[in-house]
Design a protein around this motif. Structure first.
Motif, PDB file in Angstrom:
ATOM      1  N   ALA A  86      30.691   8.877   7.943  1.00  0.00           N
ATOM      2  CA  ALA A  86      31.023   7.579   8.519  1.00  0.00           C
ATOM      3  C   ALA A  86      29.922   6.568   8.227  1.00  0.00           C
ATOM      4  N   ARG A  87      30.311   5.327   8.083  1.00  0.00           N
ATOM      5  CA  ARG A  87      29.384   4.205   7.938  1.00  0.00           C
ATOM      6  C   ARG A  87      29.853   3.132   8.905  1.00  0.00           C
ATOM      7  N   VAL A  88      28.988   2.742   9.847  1.00  0.00           N
ATOM      8  CA  VAL A  88      29.374   1.817  10.904  1.00  0.00           C
ATOM      9  C   VAL A  88      28.418   0.630  10.919  1.00  0.00           C
ATOM     10  N   VAL A  89      28.977  -0.580  10.878  1.00  0.00           N
ATOM     11  CA  VAL A  89      28.198  -1.810  10.996  1.00  0.00           C
ATOM     12  C   VAL A  89      28.220  -2.245  12.461  1.00  0.00           C
ATOM     13  N   VAL A  90      27.038  -2.333  13.063  1.00  0.00           N
ATOM     14  CA  VAL A  90      26.897  -2.687  14.473  1.00  0.00           C
ATOM     15  C   VAL A  90      26.231  -4.054  14.563  1.00  0.00           C
ATOM     16  N   VAL A  91      26.765  -4.933  15.402  1.00  0.00           N
ATOM     17  CA  VAL A  91      26.273  -6.310  15.512  1.00  0.00           C
ATOM     18  C   VAL A  91      25.776  -6.563  16.926  1.00  0.00           C
ATOM     19  N   GLY A  92      24.601  -7.191  17.040  1.00  0.00           N
ATOM     20  CA  GLY A  92      24.129  -7.631  18.340  1.00  0.00           C
ATOM     21  C   GLY A  92      25.089  -8.652  18.927  1.00  0.00           C
ATOM     22  N   VAL A 108      14.874  -4.058  16.938  1.00  0.00           N
ATOM     23  CA  VAL A 108      14.861  -4.216  15.483  1.00  0.00           C
ATOM     24  C   VAL A 108      13.700  -3.427  14.880  1.00  0.00           C
ATOM     25  N   GLU A 109      12.533  -3.497  15.521  1.00  0.00           N
ATOM     26  CA  GLU A 109      11.367  -2.760  15.016  1.00  0.00           C
ATOM     27  C   GLU A 109      11.607  -1.252  15.059  1.00  0.00           C
ATOM     28  N   ALA A 110      12.224  -0.783  16.144  1.00  0.00           N
ATOM     29  CA  ALA A 110      12.514   0.650  16.258  1.00  0.00           C
ATOM     30  C   ALA A 110      13.481   1.103  15.170  1.00  0.00           C
ATOM     31  N   LEU A 111      14.459   0.263  14.852  1.00  0.00           N
ATOM     32  CA  LEU A 111      15.418   0.604  13.810  1.00  0.00           C
ATOM     33  C   LEU A 111      14.772   0.575  12.436  1.00  0.00           C
ATOM     34  N   ARG A 112      13.948  -0.443  12.195  1.00  0.00           N
ATOM     35  CA  ARG A 112      13.282  -0.538  10.887  1.00  0.00           C
ATOM     36  C   ARG A 112      12.349   0.653  10.658  1.00  0.00           C
ATOM     37  N   ALA A 113      11.764   1.166  11.709  1.00  0.00           N
ATOM     38  CA  ALA A 113      10.885   2.324  11.563  1.00  0.00           C
ATOM     39  C   ALA A 113      11.643   3.535  11.050  1.00  0.00           C
ATOM     40  N   ARG A 114      12.936   3.598  11.361  1.00  0.00           N
ATOM     41  CA  ARG A 114      13.738   4.732  10.913  1.00  0.00           C
ATOM     42  C   ARG A 114      14.218   4.572   9.474  1.00  0.00           C
ATOM     43  N   LEU A 115      14.001   3.406   8.869  1.00  0.00           N
ATOM     44  CA  LEU A 115      14.359   3.211   7.478  1.00  0.00           C
ATOM     45  C   LEU A 115      13.394   3.917   6.534  1.00  0.00           C
ATOM     46  N   VAL A 116      12.204   4.266   7.045  1.00  0.00           N
ATOM     47  CA  VAL A 116      11.209   4.960   6.233  1.00  0.00           C
ATOM     48  C   VAL A 116      11.699   6.358   5.949  1.00  0.00           C
ATOM     49  N   ARG A 117      11.733   6.742   4.697  1.00  0.00           N
ATOM     50  CA  ARG A 117      12.250   8.056   4.326  1.00  0.00           C
ATOM     51  C   ARG A 117      11.175   9.122   4.524  1.00  0.00           C
ATOM     52  N   VAL A 136      19.078  -2.665   8.104  1.00  0.00           N
ATOM     53  CA  VAL A 136      18.764  -3.469   9.288  1.00  0.00           C
ATOM     54  C   VAL A 136      18.716  -4.930   8.861  1.00  0.00           C
ATOM     55  N   GLY A 137      19.567  -5.753   9.450  1.00  0.00           N
ATOM     56  CA  GLY A 137      19.599  -7.180   9.165  1.00  0.00           C
ATOM     57  C   GLY A 137      19.119  -8.004  10.340  1.00  0.00           C
ATOM     58  N   ARG A 138      19.391  -9.299  10.309  1.00  0.00           N
ATOM     59  CA  ARG A 138      18.926 -10.190  11.382  1.00  0.00           C
ATOM     60  C   ARG A 138      19.716  -9.982  12.666  1.00  0.00           C
ATOM     61  N   THR A 139      21.035  -9.877  12.552  1.00  0.00           N
ATOM     62  CA  THR A 139      21.868  -9.693  13.741  1.00  0.00           C
ATOM     63  C   THR A 139      22.610  -8.364  13.743  1.00  0.00           C
ATOM     64  N   SER A 140      22.488  -7.602  12.666  1.00  0.00           N
ATOM     65  CA  SER A 140      23.275  -6.371  12.565  1.00  0.00           C
ATOM     66  C   SER A 140      22.453  -5.247  11.959  1.00  0.00           C
ATOM     67  N   PHE A 141      22.987  -4.032  12.076  1.00  0.00           N
ATOM     68  CA  PHE A 141      22.396  -2.872  11.427  1.00  0.00           C
ATOM     69  C   PHE A 141      23.510  -1.894  11.080  1.00  0.00           C
ATOM     70  N   VAL A 142      23.222  -1.024  10.130  1.00  0.00           N
ATOM     71  CA  VAL A 142      24.211  -0.066   9.642  1.00  0.00           C
ATOM     72  C   VAL A 142      23.727   1.341   9.925  1.00  0.00           C
ATOM     73  N   GLN A 151      29.767 -14.791  24.172  1.00  0.00           N
ATOM     74  CA  GLN A 151      30.834 -14.091  23.454  1.00  0.00           C
ATOM     75  C   GLN A 151      30.732 -14.328  21.942  1.00  0.00           C
ATOM     76  N   ARG A 152      29.519 -14.117  21.398  1.00  0.00           N
ATOM     77  CA  ARG A 152      29.318 -14.274  19.959  1.00  0.00           C
ATOM     78  C   ARG A 152      28.162 -13.399  19.510  1.00  0.00           C
ATOM     79  N   ALA A 153      28.049 -13.236  18.200  1.00  0.00           N
ATOM     80  CA  ALA A 153      26.971 -12.435  17.640  1.00  0.00           C
ATOM     81  C   ALA A 153      25.616 -13.047  17.971  1.00  0.00           C
ATOM     82  N   ALA A 154      24.614 -12.177  18.183  1.00  0.00           N
ATOM     83  CA  ALA A 154      23.266 -12.623  18.510  1.00  0.00           C
ATOM     84  C   ALA A 154      22.271 -11.599  17.998  1.00  0.00           C
ATOM     85  N   ALA A 155      21.091 -12.069  17.634  1.00  0.00           N
ATOM     86  CA  ALA A 155      20.059 -11.155  17.144  1.00  0.00           C
ATOM     87  C   ALA A 155      19.609 -10.222  18.265  1.00  0.00           C
ATOM     88  N   PRO A 156      19.489  -8.912  18.005  1.00  0.00           N
ATOM     89  CA  PRO A 156      18.980  -7.985  19.021  1.00  0.00           C
ATOM     90  C   PRO A 156      17.533  -8.325  19.361  1.00  0.00           C
TER      91      PRO A 156
END
Length: 303
Positions: free
Chosen positions: A268-274, A290-299, A242-248, A280-285
């Motif tokens: 598959a490995r997919v890079v998704v960008v806000g 972002v918090e919901a995604l980071r919570a899933r990084l916990v193993r 999980v990055g600032r504007t993207s997540f994998v 018409q440009r990248a933007a932070a979600p």
């Protein structure tokens, strides 16, 4: 030498943002590749300066796609192709897709996609890989522009947190060899990704701003043929980064009925960008996503 193919586009290729969908791009690559192999050496005889007929005897082993810029509907896209590596039992085709009739000598050309496919010659009668013939190697070498070798992905950590959704195969997903077509894999992963992301963010507050995203990169390893059947397969997905504007998101297409050591059919490995649709440009979600995604990084805790 490069092969050039102009692929017609269809209205059905568009997504909700009015861009050509990431799956449709992969379909364009397939059309271009078949055109290259068919025109340079037909099933009724290849010439000395053309590849032998690999259209009926090769399978995709790995796919790498980098989406450079959004593409809106137009009459056609221009695909340039060349061979970057030839091995004894595999070869790599590189692609560059531009939005119009531009030349590779034009530095201002509108590049929308760069991609690579690792392919292996295959004997469908014996149902096993085979080595390239001398004629095939010579023909492919006519398009050779040496590049970095393709490296396949490794399995993810065994203690990752996975979300799993069923995934049914349609009859239209199957190719002439009775296998699910390589493009259909990308669509199956897309379907599972959308369902999984909806589940991951289902508990967000009602006032959370809507999320708009685009796919920036796709990497896919084809491990085993997927066949048409009534029982669904499954796609399990985990949040890898999980990055600032993207997540994998990393995913595996699995057969729930197969033994554990042969259950994984593709990875598959997919890079998704806000994405900001107005600018018409990248933007932070929005932070809630972002918090919901980071919570899933916990193993998960080891069993």
């Amino acid at each position: 030498m490069r092969h050039v193919y102009e692929c017609p586009m269809r209205w059905a290729d568009l997504d909700l943002l009015g861009h050509v969908n990431n799956v449709a791009h992969v379909d364009v690559l397939q059309e271009a590749r078949i055109d290259m192999l068919r025109r340079r050496g037909s099933a009724h005889g290849a010439t000395d300066d053309a590849p032998a007929p690999l259209t009926r005897g090769s399978v995709v082993v790995r796919l790498e796609v980098g989406y450079v810029a959004p593409l809106r509907l137009r009459r056609h896209v221009r695909v340039e192709m060349w061979v970057s590596e030839v091995r004894a039992g595999a070869f790599t085709i590189d692609y560059e897709v531009t939005a119009g009739r531009s030349s590779s000598d034009d530095p201002e050309r509108d590049v929308v996609l760069r991609a690579r496919t690792l392919l292996a010659p295959y004997d469908f009668d014996a149902d096993r890989p085979r080595r390239l013939t001398g004629a095939e190697r010579d023909g492919l070498s006519a398009f050779l522009e040496p590049g970095e070798p393709v490296r396949r992905a490794r399995p993810g950590p065994p203690d990752a947190v996975w979300s799993e959704v069923p995934c049914a195969v349609r009859f239209s997903d199957v190719d002439v060899f009775g296998h699910v077509n390589n493009v259909a894999y990308v669509e199956l992963f897309q379907e599972a990704r959308i369902k999984t992301f909806s589940e991951l963010t289902a508990g967000l507050p009602d006032d959370t701003p809507p999320l708009s995203v685009v796919v920036a990169r796709t990497e896919l390893d084809y491990l085993r043929p997927v066949l048409f059947r009534a029982e669904p397969y499954a796609v399990r997905t985990r949040v890898a980064e999980v990055g600032r504007t993207s997540f994998v998101l990393a995913s595996e297409l699995v057969d729930p009925e197969a033994p554990a050591d042969t259950a994984v059919m593709a990875r598959a490995r997919v890079v998704v960008v806000g994405f900001d649709p107005e600018a018409q440009r990248a933007a932070a979600p929005p932070p809630a996503y972002v918090e919901a995604l980071r919570a899933r990084l916990v193993r998960a805790d080891p069993a």
